[in-house]
Motif scaffolding. Structure first.
Motif, PDB file in Angstrom:
ATOM      1  N   LEU A   1       8.875   1.937   0.491  1.00  0.00           N
ATOM      2  CA  LEU A   1       8.511   0.897   0.605  1.00  0.00           C
ATOM      3  C   LEU A   1       9.031  -0.479   0.647  1.00  0.00           C
ATOM      4  O   LEU A   1       8.921  -0.156  -0.944  1.00  0.00           O
ATOM      5  N   THR A   2       8.604  -1.873   1.527  1.00  0.00           N
ATOM      6  CA  THR A   2       8.584  -3.189   0.595  1.00  0.00           C
ATOM      7  C   THR A   2       8.643  -3.696   1.481  1.00  0.00           C
ATOM      8  O   THR A   2       7.704  -4.217   2.484  1.00  0.00           O
ATOM      9  N   TYR A   3       8.351  -5.646   1.006  1.00  0.00           N
ATOM     10  CA  TYR A   3       7.730  -6.759   1.243  1.00  0.00           C
ATOM     11  C   TYR A   3       9.093  -7.223   2.446  1.00  0.00           C
ATOM     12  O   TYR A   3      10.545  -7.063   1.941  1.00  0.00           O
ATOM     13  N   LEU A   4       8.730  -7.225   3.689  1.00  0.00           N
ATOM     14  CA  LEU A   4       9.637  -8.262   4.119  1.00  0.00           C
ATOM     15  C   LEU A   4      10.934  -9.574   4.379  1.00  0.00           C
ATOM     16  O   LEU A   4       9.149 -10.028   3.332  1.00  0.00           O
ATOM     17  N   PRO A   5      11.367  -9.917   4.733  1.00  0.00           N
ATOM     18  CA  PRO A   5      12.120 -11.136   3.686  1.00  0.00           C
ATOM     19  C   PRO A   5      10.614 -12.205   3.934  1.00  0.00           C
ATOM     20  O   PRO A   5       9.986 -12.937   5.527  1.00  0.00           O
ATOM     21  N   ALA A   6      10.448 -13.195   3.305  1.00  0.00           N
ATOM     22  CA  ALA A   6       9.897 -14.230   2.618  1.00  0.00           C
ATOM     23  C   ALA A   6       8.443 -14.118   3.630  1.00  0.00           C
ATOM     24  O   ALA A   6       7.644 -14.690   5.108  1.00  0.00           O
ATOM     25  N   SER A   7       7.646 -13.034   3.322  1.00  0.00           N
ATOM     26  CA  SER A   7       6.635 -12.996   4.059  1.00  0.00           C
ATOM     27  C   SER A   7       5.861 -11.050   2.441  1.00  0.00           C
ATOM     28  O   SER A   7       6.416 -10.990   1.735  1.00  0.00           O
ATOM     29  N   GLU A   8       4.359 -11.402   3.060  1.00  0.00           N
ATOM     30  CA  GLU A   8       3.259 -10.217   2.794  1.00  0.00           C
ATOM     31  C   GLU A   8       3.553  -9.547   3.502  1.00  0.00           C
ATOM     32  O   GLU A   8       2.963  -8.697   3.081  1.00  0.00           O
ATOM     33  N   SER A   9       3.827  -8.978   4.608  1.00  0.00           N
ATOM     34  CA  SER A   9       4.563  -8.134   5.450  1.00  0.00           C
ATOM     35  C   SER A   9       4.991  -6.838   4.905  1.00  0.00           C
ATOM     36  O   SER A   9       5.571  -7.168   4.320  1.00  0.00           O
ATOM     37  N   ILE A  10       4.971  -5.426   5.140  1.00  0.00           N
ATOM     38  CA  ILE A  10       5.103  -4.462   4.730  1.00  0.00           C
ATOM     39  C   ILE A  10       5.868  -4.213   5.614  1.00  0.00           C
ATOM     40  O   ILE A  10       5.281  -3.686   6.942  1.00  0.00           O
ATOM     41  N   VAL A  11       7.512  -3.521   4.774  1.00  0.00           N
ATOM     42  CA  VAL A  11       7.884  -2.210   5.985  1.00  0.00           C
ATOM     43  C   VAL A  11       7.686  -1.262   5.086  1.00  0.00           C
ATOM     44  O   VAL A  11       8.506  -0.996   4.128  1.00  0.00           O
ATOM     45  N   LEU A  12       7.640  -0.312   5.817  1.00  0.00           N
ATOM     46  CA  LEU A  12       7.929   1.146   5.656  1.00  0.00           C
ATOM     47  C   LEU A  12       9.085   1.789   6.330  1.00  0.00           C
ATOM     48  O   LEU A  12       9.362   1.773   7.364  1.00  0.00           O
ATOM     49  N   ALA A  13       9.918   2.558   5.849  1.00  0.00           N
ATOM     50  CA  ALA A  13      11.192   3.411   6.138  1.00  0.00           C
ATOM     51  C   ALA A  13      10.698   5.224   6.161  1.00  0.00           C
ATOM     52  O   ALA A  13      10.632   4.823   4.586  1.00  0.00           O
ATOM     53  N   ILE A  14      10.864   5.443   7.464  1.00  0.00           N
ATOM     54  CA  ILE A  14      10.514   7.087   6.703  1.00  0.00           C
ATOM     55  C   ILE A  14      11.957   7.725   7.340  1.00  0.00           C
ATOM     56  O   ILE A  14      12.463   7.479   8.861  1.00  0.00           O
ATOM     57  N   GLY A  15      12.589   8.209   6.814  1.00  0.00           N
ATOM     58  CA  GLY A  15      13.556   9.702   6.984  1.00  0.00           C
ATOM     59  C   GLY A  15      12.952  10.546   6.495  1.00  0.00           C
ATOM     60  O   GLY A  15      12.574  11.279   5.802  1.00  0.00           O
ATOM     61  N   ALA A  16      13.487  11.249   7.988  1.00  0.00           N
ATOM     62  CA  ALA A  16      12.511  12.429   8.245  1.00  0.00           C
ATOM     63  C   ALA A  16      13.519  14.098   9.059  1.00  0.00           C
ATOM     64  O   ALA A  16      15.086  13.360   8.513  1.00  0.00           O
ATOM     65  N   THR A  17      13.375  14.856   9.309  1.00  0.00           N
ATOM     66  CA  THR A  17      14.648  16.030   9.331  1.00  0.00           C
ATOM     67  C   THR A  17      14.562  15.732  11.115  1.00  0.00           C
ATOM     68  O   THR A  17      14.227  15.973  11.820  1.00  0.00           O
ATOM     69  N   GLU A  18      15.125  14.644  11.365  1.00  0.00           N
ATOM     70  CA  GLU A  18      15.818  14.297  12.477  1.00  0.00           C
ATOM     71  C   GLU A  18      16.790  12.530  12.422  1.00  0.00           C
ATOM     72  O   GLU A  18      17.102  12.481  11.198  1.00  0.00           O
ATOM     73  N   THR A  19      18.161  12.471  13.185  1.00  0.00           N
ATOM     74  CA  THR A  19      18.842  11.287  12.635  1.00  0.00           C
ATOM     75  C   THR A  19      18.605  10.271  12.758  1.00  0.00           C
ATOM     76  O   THR A  19      19.415   9.318  12.151  1.00  0.00           O
ATOM     77  N   ARG A  20      17.127  10.534  13.136  1.00  0.00           N
ATOM     78  CA  ARG A  20      16.670   8.365  13.673  1.00  0.00           C
ATOM     79  C   ARG A  20      16.044   7.602  11.746  1.00  0.00           C
ATOM     80  O   ARG A  20      15.473   9.003  11.082  1.00  0.00           O
ATOM     81  N   ILE A  21      16.228   7.024  11.851  1.00  0.00           N
ATOM     82  CA  ILE A  21      15.336   6.088  10.412  1.00  0.00           C
ATOM     83  C   ILE A  21      14.333   5.843  11.515  1.00  0.00           C
ATOM     84  O   ILE A  21      14.203   4.636  12.081  1.00  0.00           O
ATOM     85  N   SER A  22      12.901   5.802  11.057  1.00  0.00           N
ATOM     86  CA  SER A  22      11.946   5.521  11.877  1.00  0.00           C
ATOM     87  C   SER A  22      11.140   4.078  10.773  1.00  0.00           C
ATOM     88  O   SER A  22      11.258   4.242  10.186  1.00  0.00           O
ATOM     89  N   ILE A  23      11.309   2.583  11.679  1.00  0.00           N
ATOM     90  CA  ILE A  23      10.414   1.632  10.980  1.00  0.00           C
ATOM     91  C   ILE A  23       9.481   1.304  11.298  1.00  0.00           C
ATOM     92  O   ILE A  23       8.839   1.574  12.260  1.00  0.00           O
ATOM     93  N   PHE A  24       8.243   1.485  10.165  1.00  0.00           N
ATOM     94  CA  PHE A  24       7.057   0.868  10.820  1.00  0.00           C
ATOM     95  C   PHE A  24       6.864  -0.338   9.929  1.00  0.00           C
ATOM     96  O   PHE A  24       7.185  -0.962   8.491  1.00  0.00           O
ATOM     97  N   SER A  25       5.211  -1.202  10.393  1.00  0.00           N
ATOM     98  CA  SER A  25       5.518  -2.533   9.709  1.00  0.00           C
ATOM     99  C   SER A  25       3.862  -2.810  10.169  1.00  0.00           C
ATOM    100  O   SER A  25       3.137  -2.170  10.506  1.00  0.00           O
ATOM    101  N   THR A  26       3.346  -3.734   9.070  1.00  0.00           N
ATOM    102  CA  THR A  26       1.818  -3.413   8.632  1.00  0.00           C
ATOM    103  C   THR A  26       1.778  -5.150   8.157  1.00  0.00           C
ATOM    104  O   THR A  26       2.643  -5.431   7.056  1.00  0.00           O
ATOM    105  N   SER A  27       1.018  -5.942   8.723  1.00  0.00           N
ATOM    106  CA  SER A  27       0.406  -6.895   7.724  1.00  0.00           C
ATOM    107  C   SER A  27      -0.751  -6.831   7.216  1.00  0.00           C
ATOM    108  O   SER A  27      -1.183  -6.053   6.817  1.00  0.00           O
TER     109      SER A  27
END
Length: 857
Positions: A169-195
């Protein structure tokens, strides 16, 4: 009356994210068995693990500190276990950690954790609120809000059967919104976000493709925070003054995969919500205007340098505008899975390295660990092939690791210490490795530092040497370890002595079951094999005791210098001279290219051995093998005065439930085997004067064998316990013995007036009694008895010297100091310290070994 754990030996669990380091002071929290161990890695006295936190019911799988706001102190961390439960811990003003919250709901093991502190609100109290994400092997990610009022489940994210391997987890650039990165048993990285200005709800934003195997580790960094005193600062490489091309507020994500590659991704802000509203109200441009705008954009991006980034993927965040993510770089340097990644910590706003007037000279560094037995420190350097002055390529500036030992099967995790001056890593067998950058002018040199160590399996047996200065432990991790003190007279007088693993005399191919000293420099061990093995200390160990523990046991020159294990062998072979060791290294005894010779280090250092040395350079030569038993050895014990040892093995019939005696001078069998038991003998104990041999068995009986005319004969027996007898021991003066049973009792047996042994007292417990030990204490002179239970607690009892039946409770040592699972073995030191303390060594199924100081004055 008090007790404290003066020494705790424990190994890290085998998981990538099972440890974390608090960067303010170097406090390391890591999972070891079913509890969390705390270790001050920056402690100049190298005292190792100072506390363990009980509470988990399963093996700890993940540990993460909760990052604090700005320059506030980090005072929370979270830990997840194999039972699917996450615990939140909080530190008080005295540095003591206590349980703050419990997060449940997963049906399977916790596989990943992440946390972030929320922006401070005007009406918020002094305690910060934060968000915790828990990922389980059930394919669910749960989002929790942790506040002083308690935890609240905000959301569940279903990964459609994919198991999350890491969350970040971290904050998006110049923002108070949060970005979530998930690494799982697959080849893709899933990116989620929330305000964070609205109720938190993570929404799928992107899927980043590029890896060709499972993504195991993720880490975010904002190299130049917008709150930085000089947000126009560029990031520099530690090896170059050239700047790294990144704008203030932009975020870098590093991902490591089982495809052996590390990929870097850049997150940037495209527009804010106000820009979008202005754009929607502005008149629409014609097609030609749009084409002109595209040409201008391409010119700005490419320019004369001809550089064009990989396509960026845009995603909106409700109420906060549009952001973009693009591929930044691909790093290749590992030959196996990338198991862990961490960005080097940036200077804190309150640290001396940061200034409100001087631009920050930030060093962008990435640390990676791998199953190829190496760690790599990456940093950007100028790209000579590029026309751009700011173009960089990522190169490995430093490699750590162990390349010469076949017993280390790779690193599972890597951490930064304070100020990016320390690197810590834990390996396949739970071992810790620490490197610290030299403080000498110029720097750049990294020196190995003494880490913590411990068994990676159940500790089955502990035994003090006859004088009580050091002790041995044996475990199911197939090792025998020797623990002693490191006394440093040349250092500052206030520096206390500390306990460490001083040697690993036996690294076996079978789980060890029992160990016993025959004299100060010799021991016997039994394992899951039919052979009892005898080991004699080499010259290097005698020198180590003289150098580190200030114990001069003499007899150096008559001993072989060291020992090693031939490839594919199980017996430690003596090395008579340095020339012989050098010949072995140059001409290994195997033509197999995958067999790496164990190069023996013959140097006696001024500090305790490092893990690299413990893996092969502290072995003791095996001088004898004792045969006779038909099944796996269960117990060995040595006489106190006579040259005898007693051994017993696993048995399902009376024919094998026997005790065999061997002479320790000739190593020949003595007399006939001692019979009488029907099932496996669980313990054998010589009395202090060697007149008696006491044995206990799974058949619920104990038996005594008395020496008559030099021959041991059956003397007494009893079947007074309702369940298996796990352990038994003699009083120091042989006035009584105690048996500990699964029936939740320990019985005290004394010799009556009619020369018959009778039960003088029965001690009852809430759990099965599994281990027992006894000694004598002074002021006043009393018997002290310790009984270990199945729940890990240790009960101490005291009784007048002449009335052993009057045992009264003396002290209860609970799981905050003792163990959390079955106590398997206990042994008192025969040495009473000058401070009026007595030392009790204990081993347990929770995989920890402890030496507990008990106040007796």
């Amino acid at each position: 009356m008090a007790a404290r754990a003066a020494y705790i030996a424990a190994a890290s669990n085998r998981a990538s994210n099972v440890s974390d380091c608090r960067l303010e002071d170097g406090l390391v929290a890591f999972g070891t068995g079913p509890f969390v161990a705390l270790w001050h890695s920056s402690d100049p006295a190298s005292r190792g693990i100072h506390a363990t936190l009980p509470g988990h019911t399963g093996q700890v799988t993940t540990v993460k500190f909760v990052p604090a706001r700005d320059d506030a102190k980090c005072e929370y961390f979270i830990s997840g276990d194999s039972a699917g439960v996450t615990r939140v811990w909080k530190e008080d003003n005295q540095g003591q950690w206590s349980l703050y919250a419990i997060l449940a709901g997963h049906s399977h093991s916790i596989s990943a954790l992440a946390a972030i502190t929320l922006p401070q609100k005007a009406d918020e109290g002094p305690e910060a609120a934060f968000v915790v994400l828990t990922g389980g092997s059930d394919g669910i990610v749960q989002c929790w809000s942790i506040a002083p009022t308690g935890p609240t489940l905000l959301q569940k994210i279903d990964l459609k059967g994919k198991i999350p391997l890491d969350l970040c987890l971290t904050y998006l650039p110049a923002s108070e919104s949060i970005v979530l990165a998930i690494g799982a048993t697959e080849t893709r990285i899933s990116i989620f976000s929330t305000s964070t200005t609205e109720p938190i709800k993570f929404i799928k934003s992107l899927s980043l493709e590029g890896h060709t195997d499972w993504v195991r580790c993720l880490t975010f960094i904002t190299p130049i925070p917008l709150s930085s005193p000089s947000s126009s600062t560029t990031v520099t490489s530690p090896t170059s003054s050239s700047s790294y091309d990144i704008a203030p507020g932009e975020v870098l994500l590093a991902s490591g995969s089982q495809d052996n590659y590390i990929r870097l991704w850049r997150f940037a802000r495209i527009s804010s919500e106000s820009d979008l509203s202005n754009a929607s109200s502005a008149p629409k441009a014609s097609g030609l205007d749009a084409l002109d705008e595209l040409e201008r954009t391409l010119a700005e991006v490419g320019g004369e340098e001809g550089e064009l980034r990989v396509k960026a993927h845009d995603f909106p965040v409700s109420g906060d505008g549009v952001f973009a993510c693009s591929s930044e770089a691909v790093l290749l340097g590992h030959d196996a899975w990338v198991t862990n990644l961490h960005w080097a910590p940036l200077p804190r706003p309150s640290s001396p390295s940061s200034s409100s007037t001087t631009p920050l000279d930030l060093q962008l560094q990435l640390l990676s660990s791998s199953a190829d037995r190496s760690l790599i420190l990456w940093s950007p350097s100028p790209d000579p092939s590029s026309l751009s002055k700011s173009a960089s390529i990522w190169t490995s500036t430093r490699r750590f690791g162990e390349f010469s030992s076949a017993t280390n099967l790779g690193f599972f995790g890597a951490l930064w210490g304070p100020h990016a001056k320390t690197v810590l890593a834990h390996g396949w067998g739970g071992s810790w490795h620490v490197w610290r950058e030299s403080e000498e002018e110029g720097g750049g040199e990294w020196d190995s530092v003494v880490p913590v160590s411990g068994h990676f399996g159940t500790v089955k047996s502990v035994d003090w040497e006859p004088e009580g200065e050091y002790f041995l432990s044996a475990g199911t991790d197939m090792t025998t370890r020797l623990h002693g003190t490191w006394r440093r007279p040349s250092r500052v007088p206030s520096t206390p002595e500390s306990w460490h693993e001083l040697g690993r005399p036996q690294i076996h191919g079978y789980p060890l079951a029992s160990v016993a000293f025959t004299n100060r420099l010799q021991f016997v061990s039994g394992a899951d094999e039919k052979i009892v093995r005898v080991f004699d200390a080499p010259r290097n160990f005698v020198k180590t005791l003289k150098t580190l523990s200030l114990l001069d046991l003499g007899d150096e020159e008559s001993r072989p210098i060291a020992a090693n294990v031939p490839p594919l062998g199980l017996s430690n072979r003596a090395i008579a001279s340095p020339e012989e060791a050098e010949a072995d290294a140059l001409a290994p005894q195997s033509n197999d290219p995958f067999v790496i010779p164990n190069v023996v280090n013959l140097t006696v250092e001024s500090h305790p051995p490092l893990e690299e040395q413990l893996l092969g350079s502290t072995l003791w030569p095996e001088i004898e093998k004792l045969y006779g038993h038909g099944y796996e050895i269960i117990v060995v014990d040595a006489a106190h005065r006579a040259p005898l040892i007693a051994t017993a093995c696993k048995a399902t019939t009376p024919d094998h439930a026997i005790i065999r005696l061997y002479n320790t001078e000739t190593w020949k069998p003595v007399g006939v085997p001692l019979v009488g038991h029907a099932l496996t003998i669980t313990c054998v104990r010589f009395s202090a004067d060697d007149r008696w041999i006491l044995s206990a068995s799974r058949d619920r009986t104990w038996r005594l064998f008395e020496k008559v005319d030099g021959v041991y004969q059956a003397s007494a027996s009893s079947k007074s316990h309702a369940r298996i007898i796990w352990d038994a021991c003699w009083a120091k003066d042989d006035s009584f013995f105690i048996t500990a049973s699964r029936d939740k009792t320990a019985k005290v047996w004394t010799l009556g007036q009619d020369s018959q042994w009778e039960c003088a007292a029965t001690l009852k417990f809430p759990e099965a009694a599994t281990a027992v030990a006894a000694t004598t204490i002074l002021n006043p002179t009393r018997h002290l008895v310790a009984v270990g239970l199945e729940n890990g607690h240790i009960h101490l009892f005291a009784a007048p010297l002449a009335e052993p039946a009057k045992l009264e409770p003396y002290l209860l040592i609970d799981s905050s100091v003792a163990h959390v699972l079955t106590v398997t073995s206990m042994s008192f030191s025969s040495k009473l310290s000058s401070a009026g303390k007595i030392q009790l060594a204990t081993g347990s199924e929770d995989r920890s070994l402890r030496m507990i100081d008990i106040d007796v004055v």
